[in-house]
Write a protein that holds these residues in place. Structure first.
Motif, PDB file in Angstrom:
ATOM      1  N   LYS A   1       0.847  -1.170   0.041  1.00  7.13           N
ATOM      2  CA  LYS A   1       0.169   0.058   0.243  1.00  7.13           C
ATOM      3  C   LYS A   1       0.864   1.189  -0.150  1.00  7.13           C
ATOM      4  O   LYS A   1       0.691   2.333  -0.900  1.00  7.13           O
ATOM      5  CB  LYS A   1      -0.811  -0.015   1.219  1.00  7.13           C
ATOM      6  N   LEU A   2       2.060   1.344   0.856  1.00  2.00           N
ATOM      7  CA  LEU A   2       2.809   2.373   0.847  1.00  2.00           C
ATOM      8  C   LEU A   2       3.507   2.620  -0.501  1.00  2.00           C
ATOM      9  O   LEU A   2       3.819   3.891  -1.028  1.00  2.00           O
ATOM     10  CB  LEU A   2       3.822   2.300   2.181  1.00  2.00           C
ATOM     11  N   ILE A   3       3.838   1.692  -1.150  1.00  2.00           N
ATOM     12  CA  ILE A   3       4.519   1.913  -2.350  1.00  2.00           C
ATOM     13  C   ILE A   3       3.622   2.397  -3.456  1.00  2.00           C
ATOM     14  O   ILE A   3       3.864   3.091  -4.447  1.00  2.00           O
ATOM     15  CB  ILE A   3       5.273   0.419  -2.739  1.00  2.00           C
ATOM     16  N   TYR A   4       2.594   1.704  -3.541  1.00  2.00           N
ATOM     17  CA  TYR A   4       1.520   2.256  -4.404  1.00  2.00           C
ATOM     18  C   TYR A   4       0.749   3.597  -4.157  1.00  2.00           C
ATOM     19  O   TYR A   4       0.771   4.379  -5.035  1.00  2.00           O
ATOM     20  CB  TYR A   4       0.263   1.309  -4.008  1.00  2.00           C
ATOM     21  N   ARG A   5       0.807   4.042  -2.953  1.00  5.47           N
ATOM     22  CA  ARG A   5       0.456   5.329  -2.654  1.00  5.47           C
ATOM     23  C   ARG A   5       1.470   6.548  -2.515  1.00  5.47           C
ATOM     24  O   ARG A   5       1.233   7.555  -2.374  1.00  5.47           O
ATOM     25  CB  ARG A   5      -0.365   5.546  -1.246  1.00  5.47           C
ATOM     26  N   HIS A   6       2.870   5.863  -2.851  1.00  9.16           N
ATOM     27  CA  HIS A   6       3.744   7.062  -3.005  1.00  9.16           C
ATOM     28  C   HIS A   6       4.584   7.062  -4.413  1.00  9.16           C
ATOM     29  O   HIS A   6       5.702   6.600  -4.457  1.00  9.16           O
ATOM     30  CB  HIS A   6       4.773   6.472  -1.881  1.00  9.16           C
TER      31      HIS A   6
ATOM     32  N   VAL B   1       0.932  15.615  -2.428  1.00  4.92           N
ATOM     33  CA  VAL B   1       1.204  14.413  -1.934  1.00  4.92           C
ATOM     34  C   VAL B   1      -0.077  13.870  -1.470  1.00  4.92           C
ATOM     35  O   VAL B   1      -0.715  12.750  -1.694  1.00  4.92           O
ATOM     36  CB  VAL B   1       2.328  14.049  -0.991  1.00  4.92           C
ATOM     37  N   LYS B   2      -0.763  14.730  -0.608  1.00  9.57           N
ATOM     38  CA  LYS B   2      -2.133  14.339   0.231  1.00  9.57           C
ATOM     39  C   LYS B   2      -3.310  14.179  -1.056  1.00  9.57           C
ATOM     40  O   LYS B   2      -4.118  13.223  -0.846  1.00  9.57           O
ATOM     41  CB  LYS B   2      -2.538  15.385   1.034  1.00  9.57           C
ATOM     42  N   GLU B   3      -3.062  15.045  -1.824  1.00  5.81           N
ATOM     43  CA  GLU B   3      -4.285  15.138  -2.948  1.00  5.81           C
ATOM     44  C   GLU B   3      -4.151  13.691  -3.827  1.00  5.81           C
ATOM     45  O   GLU B   3      -5.099  12.968  -4.113  1.00  5.81           O
ATOM     46  CB  GLU B   3      -4.297  16.054  -3.741  1.00  5.81           C
ATOM     47  N   ASN B   4      -2.779  13.599  -4.138  1.00 10.55           N
ATOM     48  CA  ASN B   4      -2.768  12.122  -4.879  1.00 10.55           C
ATOM     49  C   ASN B   4      -3.265  10.990  -3.946  1.00 10.55           C
ATOM     50  O   ASN B   4      -3.543   9.830  -4.376  1.00 10.55           O
ATOM     51  CB  ASN B   4      -1.175  11.888  -5.198  1.00 10.55           C
ATOM     52  N   TRP B   5      -2.852  10.908  -2.830  1.00  8.47           N
ATOM     53  CA  TRP B   5      -3.165   9.965  -1.727  1.00  8.47           C
ATOM     54  C   TRP B   5      -4.718   9.509  -1.727  1.00  8.47           C
ATOM     55  O   TRP B   5      -5.173   8.428  -2.104  1.00  8.47           O
ATOM     56  CB  TRP B   5      -2.676  10.228  -0.373  1.00  8.47           C
ATOM     57  N   GLU B   6      -5.352  10.655  -1.770  1.00  4.05           N
ATOM     58  CA  GLU B   6      -6.715  10.482  -1.840  1.00  4.05           C
ATOM     59  C   GLU B   6      -7.356   9.959  -3.162  1.00  4.05           C
ATOM     60  O   GLU B   6      -8.240   9.125  -3.158  1.00  4.05           O
ATOM     61  CB  GLU B   6      -7.768  11.691  -1.316  1.00  4.05           C
ATOM     62  N   LYS B   7      -6.778  10.407  -4.219  1.00  9.41           N
ATOM     63  CA  LYS B   7      -7.297  10.017  -5.511  1.00  9.41           C
ATOM     64  C   LYS B   7      -7.000   8.445  -5.709  1.00  9.41           C
ATOM     65  O   LYS B   7      -7.694   7.767  -6.228  1.00  9.41           O
ATOM     66  CB  LYS B   7      -6.668  10.758  -6.573  1.00  9.41           C
ATOM     67  N   LEU B   8      -5.589   8.064  -5.276  1.00  6.75           N
ATOM     68  CA  LEU B   8      -5.457   6.757  -5.278  1.00  6.75           C
ATOM     69  C   LEU B   8      -6.392   5.889  -4.645  1.00  6.75           C
ATOM     70  O   LEU B   8      -6.574   4.813  -5.023  1.00  6.75           O
ATOM     71  CB  LEU B   8      -3.849   6.448  -4.816  1.00  6.75           C
TER      72      LEU B   8
END
Length: 257
Positions: free
Chosen positions: A95-100, A115-122
């Motif tokens: 999960k960490l790899i996918y969300r980063h 970073v936070k915006e990408n996190w929520e979209k993922l």
């Protein structure tokens, strides 16, 4: 600091002890995920207290207690062949790899906000139907409001400037006062909730954690009130026997200690 080898050895030792306790200890044998849940919540709050107190020795101790619970849940999961600690850790790593993707892929980000915006979209791509799906229902209301606002801001649903939030707060206060004058209890409660929600939102824009801010005030109040009680006791009085003017003298003194 310990080497990676020492860290892994210590973790292996914990897993071995957990196996032994589950096999031999009557209390540990009896536990279920449901019975552990309230204890886990309590341990998490104790960790939070230690962090606010800046007591690193206590933080280390409470981190151990929380880690024990994580290992305990994984042990129970392994007994039903649903998952074990390796599954938990590997799932987390994936999960960490996918969300980063800005670290493990070719995505470019310019700041923490992106970073936070990408996190929520993922997370939405992972199958979540709503950005708010990940906010625990059982969170205390103040913490929940903060998380809700943080989550929706992550997908761009947010004010642009703190001044806008402050104007909204003043608007909500005015609406509350209108309902207070009407003495409509239900409407008053609704507007009071709106004021609190706006206050929490304003705190977020000021980069203040509202939970920490309120707890800081709680601690300050307790300290001053304890001083007041102490002074009343020294005078041979109970607080109920003192006038507000007398109490106010000691309250002002307490602000300077």
């Amino acid at each position: 600091m310990n080497s990676r080898e020492s860290q892994l050895k210590a973790f292996d030792r914990l897993l071995t002890i957990m196996d032994e306790l589950r096999e031999k200890c009557p209390w540990d044998q009896k536990q279920t995920m449901e019975s552990l849940r309230p204890l886990t919540i309590e341990e998490t709050y104790e960790l939070g207290d230690a962090i606010l107190d800046k007591d690193l020795t206590e933080v280390k101790k409470e981190l151990g207690d929380v880690l024990l619970h994580i290992v305990f849940y994984a042990k129970i999961g392994s007994e039903t062949n649903d998952f074990d600690i390796a599954d938990v850790l590997n799932s987390l790593c994936e999960k960490l790899i996918y969300r980063h993707p800005h670290i493990y892929g070719d995505v470019q980000v310019k700041d923490e906000k992106q970073v936070k915006e990408n996190w929520e979209k993922l997370k939405l791509k992972e199958g979540k139907k709503s950005v708010l799906e990940g906010v625990p229902k059982s969170l205390p209301a103040l913490v929940k409001a903060n998380r809700i606002q943080d989550k929706v801001a992550g997908v761009g649903f947010d004010w642009e400037h703190p001044e806008q939030v402050f104007e909204k707060l003043k608007e909500e206060l005015s609406e509350l006062q209108e309902e207070v004058e009407k003495q409509d209890k239900d409407a008053m409660e609704g507007e009071f909730g709106d004021v609190l929600f706006s206050m929490i939102n304003y705190a977020r824009f000021l980069k203040i954690d509202p939970e920490n801010a309120l707890e800081r005030t709680n601690k300050k109040f307790i300290k001053r009130f304890n001083y007041l009680e102490q002074k009343a006791s020294e005078m041979g009085k109970s607080l109920g026997e003192m006038t507000l003017s007398e109490m106010d003298v000691f309250w002002e003194e307490a602000k300077n200690i």
